[in-house]
Design an enzyme around this catalytic site. Sequence first.
Site, PDB file in Angstrom:
ATOM      1  N   ASP A  17     -52.399  45.633 -18.621  1.00  0.00           N
ATOM      2  CA  ASP A  17     -52.145  44.663 -17.551  1.00  0.00           C
ATOM      3  C   ASP A  17     -51.366  45.303 -16.398  1.00  0.00           C
ATOM      4  O   ASP A  17     -51.311  44.750 -15.297  1.00  0.00           O
ATOM      5  CB  ASP A  17     -51.346  43.467 -18.092  1.00  0.00           C
ATOM      6  CG  ASP A  17     -52.197  42.218 -18.235  1.00  0.00           C
ATOM      7  OD1 ASP A  17     -53.235  42.125 -17.549  1.00  0.00           O
ATOM      8  OD2 ASP A  17     -51.826  41.328 -19.026  1.00  0.00           O
ATOM      9  N   LYS A  23     -62.226  37.288 -21.264  1.00  0.00           N
ATOM     10  CA  LYS A  23     -61.872  38.675 -21.587  1.00  0.00           C
ATOM     11  C   LYS A  23     -62.663  39.160 -22.799  1.00  0.00           C
ATOM     12  O   LYS A  23     -63.155  40.294 -22.832  1.00  0.00           O
ATOM     13  CB  LYS A  23     -60.360  38.788 -21.814  1.00  0.00           C
ATOM     14  CG  LYS A  23     -59.575  38.723 -20.508  1.00  0.00           C
ATOM     15  CD  LYS A  23     -58.105  38.429 -20.689  1.00  0.00           C
ATOM     16  CE  LYS A  23     -57.451  38.204 -19.322  1.00  0.00           C
ATOM     17  NZ  LYS A  23     -56.064  37.732 -19.410  1.00  0.00           N
ATOM     18  N   GLN A  67     -51.322  37.131 -23.198  1.00  0.00           N
ATOM     19  CA  GLN A  67     -51.715  36.146 -22.186  1.00  0.00           C
ATOM     20  C   GLN A  67     -50.502  35.323 -21.747  1.00  0.00           C
ATOM     21  O   GLN A  67     -49.785  34.775 -22.582  1.00  0.00           O
ATOM     22  CB  GLN A  67     -52.802  35.226 -22.767  1.00  0.00           C
ATOM     23  CG  GLN A  67     -53.355  34.214 -21.793  1.00  0.00           C
ATOM     24  CD  GLN A  67     -54.104  34.857 -20.632  1.00  0.00           C
ATOM     25  OE1 GLN A  67     -54.866  35.791 -20.811  1.00  0.00           O
ATOM     26  NE2 GLN A  67     -53.863  34.353 -19.442  1.00  0.00           N
TER      27      GLN A  67
END
Length: 284
Positions: free
Chosen positions: A119, A52, A96
Site C-alpha cells: 500500500d 482486489k 483494509q
Amino acid sequence: MYQIIDGKKISQEIKDELREKVTALKGQGKQICLAVIQVGSDPASSVYVGNKKKACAYIGIESLAYELPEETTEQELLDLVQKLNADDGVNGILVQLPLPKQINEEKVIQTIAPEKDVDGFHEKNVGALCVGSKGYVSCTPLGIIQLLKRSGVEIAGKHCVVIGRSNIVGKPMAMLLLRENGTVTVCHSRTQNLKEITRQADILVVAVGKPKFVDDSFIKEGAVVIDVGIHRDENNKLCGDVDFEKAAPHASAITPVPGGVGPMTIAMLMYNCVSSAEQEDQVQ
C-alpha cells in the site's frame, strides 16, 4: 472539446501487462502472494476487498483473505501481521482501512514489514519517496501519474496544484509530481485565496473529500483536472470532488467519477505486488 481520461481502459492495459509479467515469473518458478486482511464487515471495504481478489485472480497471483470479526483486538491483528511478515510465501500485506475504533490504524500500518507494505503507507516507504530512493509508493498517487503519462499529458515544467494534504494522497501526490519535474503547490483547508491558486494550475489534482467542491470557477481554461474523490450525491449517484458538468467544458482533459482514478488504485496495488517479486529476484 475536452478529453475524458479513461481509468478503466488504462487500468486494464496495466493489468494485461502485469499478467504477462506474472506468467514469465511463474516460468522462472516464482509465485506471488498477496495477503488481504479485513476487520469487520464495512460494506465499502467488502467491495474493495472483493475487487482486489478479482484483480489478483485476473493477473494470476494468489490472494490470501483474512476476514476477522468486528470485535478483533488490536493485539490479535498485530499478531497476524507479524505472522505474515515472517512468512516467506507472502510477498505483500494489505490491511483494509478503516479499522474498528479499538484498533490504532497507525500502529498496524507501521507493524507491516516495509518490504511487504504494498500500500506504500509505512513511514520507511514514505521517507524513501521523499528522498528519491526505492520503496513502495501509495497506489492512488502512483495511478494518477500513470493516468497522466498514458494520456499524453506532459508533467515536466507544468504548474501542478494539489488540493489536499493527506498522507495517503495529497503528500505523496505532490512528491511524485515533483519527481516528474512539475512545479508543485499544495493547498488545504487553511489555504487563503484558494481559487486564485487553482486557476494558475496546468494540472489540478483534487483530493479534498467534499462532493462537487470544485466547479468551473476553480479552473484555468485548458487545465488537466484529476478528481480523486468518490461520494454519493443527493440522488444517490456516484460523484467526485469535482462538479464534472461545470468543470469539464473548461478542461483540456478530465477524469470521470466513477471510471477515472478508482480503477487505477487497484491496478497499481497489483503493480506493487509484482514489483515485490521482481525485487526479490534482484536481491538474490
